[in-house]
Design a protein around this motif. Sequence first.
Motif, PDB file in Angstrom:
ATOM      1  N   ALA A  52       0.828  -1.204   0.000  1.00 42.36           N
ATOM      2  CA  ALA A  52       0.000   0.000   0.000  1.00 42.36           C
ATOM      3  C   ALA A  52       0.868   1.262   0.000  1.00 42.36           C
ATOM      4  CB  ALA A  52      -0.932  -0.004   1.212  1.00 42.36           C
ATOM      5  N   GLY A  53       1.947   1.255   0.769  1.00 42.78           N
ATOM      6  CA  GLY A  53       2.839   2.418   0.779  1.00 42.78           C
ATOM      7  C   GLY A  53       3.505   2.639  -0.563  1.00 42.78           C
ATOM      8  N   ALA A  54       3.934   1.555  -1.228  1.00 50.25           N
ATOM      9  CA  ALA A  54       4.540   1.701  -2.559  1.00 50.25           C
ATOM     10  C   ALA A  54       3.544   2.260  -3.559  1.00 50.25           C
ATOM     11  CB  ALA A  54       5.081   0.351  -3.023  1.00 50.25           C
ATOM     12  N   GLY A  55       2.319   1.743  -3.527  1.00 46.58           N
ATOM     13  CA  GLY A  55       1.303   2.273  -4.439  1.00 46.58           C
ATOM     14  C   GLY A  55       0.983   3.734  -4.174  1.00 46.58           C
ATOM     15  N   LEU A  56       0.921   4.105  -2.882  1.00 42.41           N
ATOM     16  CA  LEU A  56       0.639   5.498  -2.537  1.00 42.41           C
ATOM     17  C   LEU A  56       1.784   6.409  -2.964  1.00 42.41           C
ATOM     18  CD1 LEU A  56      -1.256   7.482  -1.143  1.00 42.41           C
ATOM     19  CD2 LEU A  56      -0.089   6.974   1.015  1.00 42.41           C
ATOM     20  N   TYR A  57       3.017   5.942  -2.806  1.00 41.74           N
ATOM     21  CA  TYR A  57       4.174   6.744  -3.214  1.00 41.74           C
ATOM     22  C   TYR A  57       4.145   6.994  -4.722  1.00 41.74           C
ATOM     23  CZ  TYR A  57       9.037   7.874  -4.283  1.00 41.74           C
ATOM     24  OH  TYR A  57      10.168   8.480  -4.757  1.00 41.74           O
ATOM     25  N   LEU A  58       3.879   5.952  -5.499  1.00 42.27           N
ATOM     26  CA  LEU A  58       3.812   6.129  -6.951  1.00 42.27           C
ATOM     27  C   LEU A  58       2.614   6.983  -7.344  1.00 42.27           C
ATOM     28  CD1 LEU A  58       4.807   2.557  -8.175  1.00 42.27           C
ATOM     29  CD2 LEU A  58       6.201   4.624  -8.119  1.00 42.27           C
ATOM     30  N   ARG A  59       1.526   6.893  -6.590  1.00 40.31           N
ATOM     31  CA  ARG A  59       0.362   7.739  -6.877  1.00 40.31           C
ATOM     32  C   ARG A  59       0.714   9.215  -6.671  1.00 40.31           C
ATOM     33  NH1 ARG A  59      -5.266   6.614  -6.644  1.00 40.31           N
ATOM     34  NH2 ARG A  59      -6.512   8.506  -6.415  1.00 40.31           N
ATOM     35  N   VAL A  60       1.463   9.498  -5.600  1.00 37.62           N
ATOM     36  CA  VAL A  60       1.888  10.874  -5.352  1.00 37.62           C
ATOM     37  C   VAL A  60       2.812  11.354  -6.465  1.00 37.62           C
ATOM     38  CG1 VAL A  60       3.203  12.343  -3.785  1.00 37.62           C
ATOM     39  CG2 VAL A  60       1.542  10.728  -2.868  1.00 37.62           C
ATOM     40  N   LEU A  61       3.734  10.483  -6.904  1.00 37.55           N
ATOM     41  CA  LEU A  61       4.618  10.857  -8.004  1.00 37.55           C
ATOM     42  C   LEU A  61       3.835  11.120  -9.287  1.00 37.55           C
ATOM     43  CD1 LEU A  61       7.716   8.497  -7.607  1.00 37.55           C
ATOM     44  CD2 LEU A  61       7.477  10.884  -6.907  1.00 37.55           C
ATOM     45  N   ASP A  62       2.846  10.277  -9.566  1.00 34.91           N
ATOM     46  CA  ASP A  62       2.022  10.493 -10.759  1.00 34.91           C
ATOM     47  C   ASP A  62       1.277  11.820 -10.685  1.00 34.91           C
ATOM     48  OD1 ASP A  62       2.859   8.082 -11.745  1.00 34.91           O
ATOM     49  OD2 ASP A  62       1.086   6.971 -11.066  1.00 34.91           O
ATOM     50  N   ALA A  63       0.699  12.102  -9.509  1.00 37.61           N
ATOM     51  CA  ALA A  63      -0.027  13.365  -9.357  1.00 37.61           C
ATOM     52  C   ALA A  63       0.907  14.556  -9.495  1.00 37.61           C
ATOM     53  CB  ALA A  63      -0.733  13.396  -7.997  1.00 37.61           C
ATOM     54  N   ARG A  64       2.114  14.428  -8.925  1.00 38.67           N
ATOM     55  CA  ARG A  64       3.076  15.526  -9.043  1.00 38.67           C
ATOM     56  C   ARG A  64       3.498  15.722 -10.500  1.00 38.67           C
ATOM     57  NH1 ARG A  64       7.810  14.743  -4.958  1.00 38.67           N
ATOM     58  NH2 ARG A  64       5.965  14.725  -3.594  1.00 38.67           N
ATOM     59  N   ARG A  65       3.672  14.616 -11.219  1.00 31.81           N
ATOM     60  CA  ARG A  65       4.048  14.716 -12.628  1.00 31.81           C
ATOM     61  C   ARG A  65       2.925  15.336 -13.447  1.00 31.81           C
ATOM     62  NH1 ARG A  65       4.771   9.728 -13.291  1.00 31.81           N
ATOM     63  NH2 ARG A  65       6.888   9.690 -12.500  1.00 31.81           N
ATOM     64  N   GLU A  66       1.688  14.953 -13.159  1.00 27.11           N
ATOM     65  CA  GLU A  66       0.557  15.535 -13.887  1.00 27.11           C
ATOM     66  C   GLU A  66       0.442  17.027 -13.618  1.00 27.11           C
ATOM     67  OE1 GLU A  66      -2.806  13.295 -12.690  1.00 27.11           O
ATOM     68  OE2 GLU A  66      -2.227  11.485 -13.782  1.00 27.11           O
ATOM     69  N   ARG A  67       0.678  17.438 -12.354  1.00 27.05           N
ATOM     70  CA  ARG A  67       0.644  18.871 -12.052  1.00 27.05           C
ATOM     71  C   ARG A  67       1.768  19.606 -12.774  1.00 27.05           C
ATOM     72  NH1 ARG A  67      -0.517  16.985  -6.759  1.00 27.05           N
ATOM     73  NH2 ARG A  67       1.662  17.287  -6.158  1.00 27.05           N
ATOM     74  N   ALA A  68       2.938  18.967 -12.859  1.00 27.85           N
ATOM     75  CA  ALA A  68       4.046  19.605 -13.575  1.00 27.85           C
ATOM     76  C   ALA A  68       3.729  19.760 -15.058  1.00 27.85           C
ATOM     77  CB  ALA A  68       5.327  18.787 -13.388  1.00 27.85           C
ATOM     78  N   VAL A  69       3.097  18.728 -15.648  1.00 27.00           N
ATOM     79  CA  VAL A  69       2.719  18.820 -17.061  1.00 27.00           C
ATOM     80  C   VAL A  69       1.678  19.903 -17.267  1.00 27.00           C
ATOM     81  CG1 VAL A  69       1.594  17.582 -18.949  1.00 27.00           C
ATOM     82  CG2 VAL A  69       3.333  16.432 -17.583  1.00 27.00           C
ATOM     83  N   ALA A  70       0.683  19.968 -16.363  1.00 31.68           N
ATOM     84  CA  ALA A  70      -0.350  21.004 -16.484  1.00 31.68           C
ATOM     85  C   ALA A  70       0.250  22.387 -16.311  1.00 31.68           C
ATOM     86  CB  ALA A  70      -1.446  20.763 -15.440  1.00 31.68           C
TER      87      ALA A  70
END
Length: 405
Positions: free
Chosen positions: A172-190
């Motif tokens: 669960a922690g690994a999935g949450l960490y990657l989810r945060v990275l994905d969200a951060r990457r999406e915000r950077a792209v936006a």
Amino acid sequence: MHTESPPPAAAAGFGRPFAAARFRRPAAALAALLLLAPVGLAHPDARGAALLVAAVAALTAVAALLPWRGGRVTLGPAAVAAAGLSLLLDLCYPGPYRLPAFWLPFEWLALLGLLFRAVRRLPDRWAGPVSALVGLAAVLLPLRFALRTPQGAVAGPVIAVLLSLLPTLGVAGAGLYLRVLDARRERAVARARREQRLEVARGLHDFVAHEITGIVLEAQAGQLPGQEPEETGALLRRLEEAGLRALDSMDEMVGALRDDRSAVGTTRPLGLAELPDLVARFGTTGGPHATLDLTPGTVGLLPAEAQATAYAVVLEALTNVRRHAPGTTGVAVRVAPGPRDSVEVTVSDTGGPSRSRVPLLRRRPGSGGTGLAGLTARAAAHGGTLDAGPQAPSGWRVVCTLPGR
């Protein structure tokens, strides 16, 4: 609803996630067959219970492996169904206690894979409750075997739950960490896309509007009676040059809008060194006489981005003179060092008849009026200031102060 969102690489157009998704369906079918096949080896009296345990394990593996890109059943309902069946079987398992031990590791691994995907991919509204249900099923799964052992001791089930809890929390922690990275990457792209759109808007306003304003003024001046052939020829050449510059700016803006990587870095590096050409061109394309006082050594005092802002301030001020004070007798541009290693850019005109009394540059009502506001924000972003207002005895004055390196 409950759809699995594609990773940012897939959203950006890369094909690897979709290529991997093609193998998920065959892998899910193969896993289901391999988990159901041992049912035939079970004792006839326990075959029904074996089929039940194998079916739940196979369904959980299928839910964990299928891509769930769309359709009537998506990742959220599939995860809820798999976790619910697993918990229900923990409570109501009717067969021998040793029988689930064969399928238990496979079902547990499938639940962990399902938990990882739920934490990382489900929408925010459903990620929490669905992941909690799947995690609970993974943690309690060993109790299906531990609670039915003949000894009946408490230590066994407790140890089994603890041993299952630690990997579950890790997944669960690994999935949450990657989810945060994905969200951060999406915000950077936006954010990058927004900055690109703002850069395109600034380019359209700063360069294209400036050239088109000059073209309109030249065209209106050409309509005045008594034009000599030499004057008409010079006028047409100036119109051609201004039109070509406007087309070049439009090409750069369109290339940026298309996200053409070959166009990256082609934007003209305009700064204080380009001000002499800008001021000289202003006086020959329908504007009043303009002078430039550029103190030697000032160009190197500002970084490149601040120089671009200073150039845009001068460009906007000259464009506003054309639009709002076409009857002014002169424009003075001054760039000099200011207090505390800053650079002060001043554009002032001597005033003249207002646009209401001079029928030049007839524009649609409500157009324009946002250039200085945007430049004020750009100057503030560099730690500077921009002030504009009337000056005595007549005319208008724009002053921009930018901090040095």
